[in-house]
Design a protein around this motif. Sequence first.
Motif, PDB file in Angstrom:
ATOM      1  N   ASP B 220       0.852  -1.181   0.000  1.00 11.24           N
ATOM      2  CA  ASP B 220       0.000   0.000   0.000  1.00 11.24           C
ATOM      3  C   ASP B 220       0.894   1.240   0.000  1.00 11.24           C
ATOM      4  O   ASP B 220       1.865   1.289   0.758  1.00 11.24           O
ATOM      5  N   ARG B 222       0.342   4.008   1.187  1.00 13.61           N
ATOM      6  CA  ARG B 222       0.307   4.687   2.482  1.00 13.61           C
ATOM      7  C   ARG B 222       1.227   3.998   3.483  1.00 13.61           C
ATOM      8  O   ARG B 222       1.854   4.642   4.321  1.00 13.61           O
ATOM      9  N   GLU B 304      -3.777   3.538   8.458  1.00 17.45           N
ATOM     10  CA  GLU B 304      -4.896   3.417   7.500  1.00 17.45           C
ATOM     11  C   GLU B 304      -4.616   2.312   6.488  1.00 17.45           C
ATOM     12  O   GLU B 304      -5.465   1.471   6.202  1.00 17.45           O
ATOM     13  N   GLY B 305      -3.415   2.348   5.955  1.00 21.30           N
ATOM     14  CA  GLY B 305      -3.022   1.351   4.959  1.00 21.30           C
ATOM     15  C   GLY B 305      -3.051  -0.060   5.529  1.00 21.30           C
ATOM     16  O   GLY B 305      -3.543  -0.994   4.881  1.00 21.30           O
ATOM     17  N   ASP B 308      -6.613  -1.327   6.067  1.00 16.24           N
ATOM     18  CA  ASP B 308      -7.187  -1.742   4.783  1.00 16.24           C
ATOM     19  C   ASP B 308      -6.595  -3.073   4.322  1.00 16.24           C
ATOM     20  O   ASP B 308      -7.294  -3.895   3.724  1.00 16.24           O
ATOM     21  N   THR B 339      -2.324   5.798  -5.000  1.00 16.18           N
ATOM     22  CA  THR B 339      -2.587   6.428  -3.699  1.00 16.18           C
ATOM     23  C   THR B 339      -2.848   5.415  -2.590  1.00 16.18           C
ATOM     24  O   THR B 339      -2.794   5.769  -1.416  1.00 16.18           O
ATOM     25  N   GLY B 340      -3.175   4.173  -2.906  1.00 22.08           N
ATOM     26  CA  GLY B 340      -3.516   3.200  -1.866  1.00 22.08           C
ATOM     27  C   GLY B 340      -2.881   1.854  -2.147  1.00 22.08           C
ATOM     28  O   GLY B 340      -1.668   1.767  -2.377  1.00 22.08           O
ATOM     29  N   ARG B 375      -4.639   1.325  -6.615  1.00 18.09           N
ATOM     30  CA  ARG B 375      -5.672   2.339  -6.418  1.00 18.09           C
ATOM     31  C   ARG B 375      -5.107   3.711  -6.738  1.00 18.09           C
ATOM     32  O   ARG B 375      -3.980   4.032  -6.351  1.00 18.09           O
ATOM     33  N   ASP B 377      -6.815   7.289  -6.459  1.00 23.37           N
ATOM     34  CA  ASP B 377      -8.021   8.048  -6.122  1.00 23.37           C
ATOM     35  C   ASP B 377      -7.970   9.505  -6.568  1.00 23.37           C
ATOM     36  O   ASP B 377      -9.005  10.169  -6.608  1.00 23.37           O
TER      37      ASP B 377
END
Lengths: 518, 518
Positions: B220, B222, B304-305, B308, B339-340, B375, B377
């Motif tokens: 990820d 992030r 956050e990453g 997820d 971004t993800g 991803r 976004d």
Amino acid sequence: MNKFGTFAAKYWSGFICNGIGHHNMIARVMCSLPNEQVTEALAKLLELKAQLGTNDGKQTFVLKTPKGTRDYNPKQMAIREKVFSTIINCFKRHGAETIDTPVFELKETLTGKYGEDSKLIYDLKDQGGELLSLRYDLTVPFARYLAMNKITNIKRYHIAKVYRRDNPAMTRGRYREFYQCDFDIAGQYDPMIPDAECLKIVHEIFSELQLGDFVIKVNDRRVLDGMFEVCGVPADKFRTICSAVDKMDKLPWEEVKNEMVAEKGLSPETADKIGEYVQLNGATELADKLLQDDKLSQSKVALEGLADMKQLFEYLTFLGVEDKVVFDLSLARGLDYYTGVIYEAVLVQNQADTQVQQIEHCEPVGVGSVAAGGRYDDLVGMFDPKNRKVPCVGVSIGIERIFSIMEQRMEASDQKVRTTETQVLVATAQKKLLEERLKLVGELWKHGIKAEITYKKNPKLLNQLQYCEETGIPLVAILGEQELQDGVVKLRVVSTREEVAVARVNLIEEIKKRSCQS
Amino acid sequence: MNKFGTFAAKYWSGFICNGIGHHNMIARVMCSLPNEQVTEALAKLLELKAQLGTNDGKQTFVLKTPKGTRDYNPKQMAIREKVFSTIINCFKRHGAETIDTPVFELKETLTGKYGEDSKLIYDLKDQGGELLSLRYDLTVPFARYLAMNKITNIKRYHIAKVYRRDNPAMTRGRYREFYQCDFDIAGQYDPMIPDAECLKIVHEIFSELQLGDFVIKVNDRRVLDGMFEVCGVPADKFRTICSAVDKMDKLPWEEVKNEMVAEKGLSPETADKIGEYVQLNGATELADKLLQDDKLSQSKVALEGLADMKQLFEYLTFLGVEDKVVFDLSLARGLDYYTGVIYEAVLVQNQADTQVQQIEHCEPVGVGSVAAGGRYDDLVGMFDPKNRKVPCVGVSIGIERIFSIMEQRMEASDQKVRTTETQVLVATAQKKLLEERLKLVGELWKHGIKAEITYKKNPKLLNQLQYCEETGIPLVAILGEQELQDGVVKLRVVSTREEVAVARVNLIEEIKKRSCQS
């Protein structure tokens, strides 16, 4: 103030384009300035603009595709795939293989193949290395492919995009990036047999597509050359006079004659002689008549062309397609590489349309060429170091116009086009069942069922049903606590709202059965 | 003489390339020249070359496709179409629509989207009008399409060629013109549900293609950014350190560390801290462990990453594909727009191959990435004047490597590939029956039978049968005087040489019946 006004207007649009919304302030700065302060004001404006430009940070884009190009949305793609499948099926029915070549070629591969049209070729920027150009058609790359691989016999089709820096007229299906669907037969064969098959293919495709009536015009480069010769056109003017004759489907003879005389320096007498010929059209009886023609029969190449034309019509009769084919002496395709028979298919508008158009002084009948081709016996040799010839004949279906017509029809008919093939949506009426939905949809995919889920943890049933209505999904497999306990799935038919409980073990079979019926 | 020798050698190849066969004469001119006459000799040579060049008349071509590109011959096309059909069926099974965009975009559409890779973009020559570039991938055109048409929800696939001025390695399937098969889901949905479906699609496609074992690495953006942050990488170095990390599948850690320290100015301590993380891989338990990590848990984006990532693995388990997915902290895709979550599928060679390679100190396991995605976004928002976001996630199947593997297999297996679908050849044993052949083949085409004739007036039966053997046509419909009188056609099975007389009225039905069986 006039000059200043113009400048301000220019700036105005500049600011608007950049999406900076400080118009009022700038307008206030600029109004009521004495003339002599204009220069100072300009400097200020420029400074202000520079500041705003950098402070703004975000780049603004022109949101468009390049001139003369377009995107295809899913509905347009559905139409495109239908047309392609008709065309490909026809090519395969005639035993063709397929090949593909790169979208660009070495620049020199394309040089000297297209005559006057060469100026329309897209070149790539010289970023070091080879000089490249985007392909202008599929014929020259095909000839390069044959010479490079020393292939002397092949029947192939090639469907791909080609590029021309032409004046686009997109509503009439004329683009700078467009598809060609080419079918070609290469090899040393007996005269006019492969040529007749190419015309048969055009006949089959336009019969199947049901776009209305059509006509296939045929002529022969040798008949044209012989005609120019006996009319007294100097040999070095054959090609340029050819391209004038080529305009006869769009312009009346008087204008074409004028181009020949005023622009291209032909004597009016020579032009008139040409005029007598190029206004002739018919079928095999025209070939007979011209074979007897005092002047034309003096040209050896013309006689060869006319004999082949007779042969062609005989074969077309055996193939049952002579009814749509017209021997038209005004047909003169522009490309340099043709050496023998040439042809072009045009759609003919129906009587009603034609009458309206004739009253309104529009184009009389044809809506433009939808297929074209011919024989090019020398092109492969141009690529071969030893100039070995591979005779070729082929046809190119110009499908952008076909798309345009089919799209317009689709819009007019208000017919709903499905853009996906999804058979079933896996849905839930209750919360916290994402796990169950994922497990079920995974099972369906495993068995080849086209299925979707909504990408929400707890979607509303109404939203899920609405999605089916909008996209035309015929079935919904609904899971709930009760269904899970009972080992069943509620299967709902979207159109009738009828629901039945199906045992989970029978679900795949049930969906397959129902998909076959619809 | 050394310098002169080099020059002569250069010229030599020049002459050979130009296909001029006067080597002996020139060789005689050039031998035994005293050193001081070199200049004069050079001038003469150049003059001679110029003369030969112009006198030769015929242009000579370099017969090749542009660097890094290739033609597809009919056999390669047969493989390509098989692979495409597997991929398209999978995309359709998941409910995707399809779109198409032009091969070139406005140059500014591509600007600032690819980071360091931007130098690999092909630009078109400025021939007046807009500045254009060939598309580098299908993702940026997709984002431009969404913003331009204000689309906020779509699930689409797009299969098309993209262009990169990269160093080609064609035997390993790395080209400058190559296909991408993209599947993307755009829309505001609950986290990781569409992301999980993309990985499921990769799993389905590589299971179906049967290219051997594969692994899907996930990470990820992030988590990477959080990791760089807590390790003390300055924010402006995130991207360049990211691209160093990206090389960990090809280089040992020590070399990557060296790049970070020596080339990119990181302190050895910071690099070592990164090294501890990027050598970790696992599954959902690794996410758990990192969520507890003293340092990493201080970064909000990393948390956050990681959350997820846990969610993703849960969904992958429901979909039954978690077995092939590895959470790998060294995966760091280079493109700016992610971004993800990011992912990459690699083929894993079988045990035997691996052992041989390890002994020979070659690459250990992976044969390179065959699918990749993630991803993005913010990309659509970059095109929107109001910066409206449309979250997107997608995957791109890199099929050139798949083709390479399948081609090699096909060659190794010596398997015969049919490149046409022709069911029957209409043939004659006697002369002067072209008319009858044309009539019969026309009838077959009319009824949808795939049929061919030989393009000769009087072909030999042996040649016609041989053509069937070579191209795999299973049936021959043979016409002769006797058959015409009797109202029958002799139907011959090429493989068994068995012949039966079939009443002409039953021929279509008989061919259809036999084609179903085979």
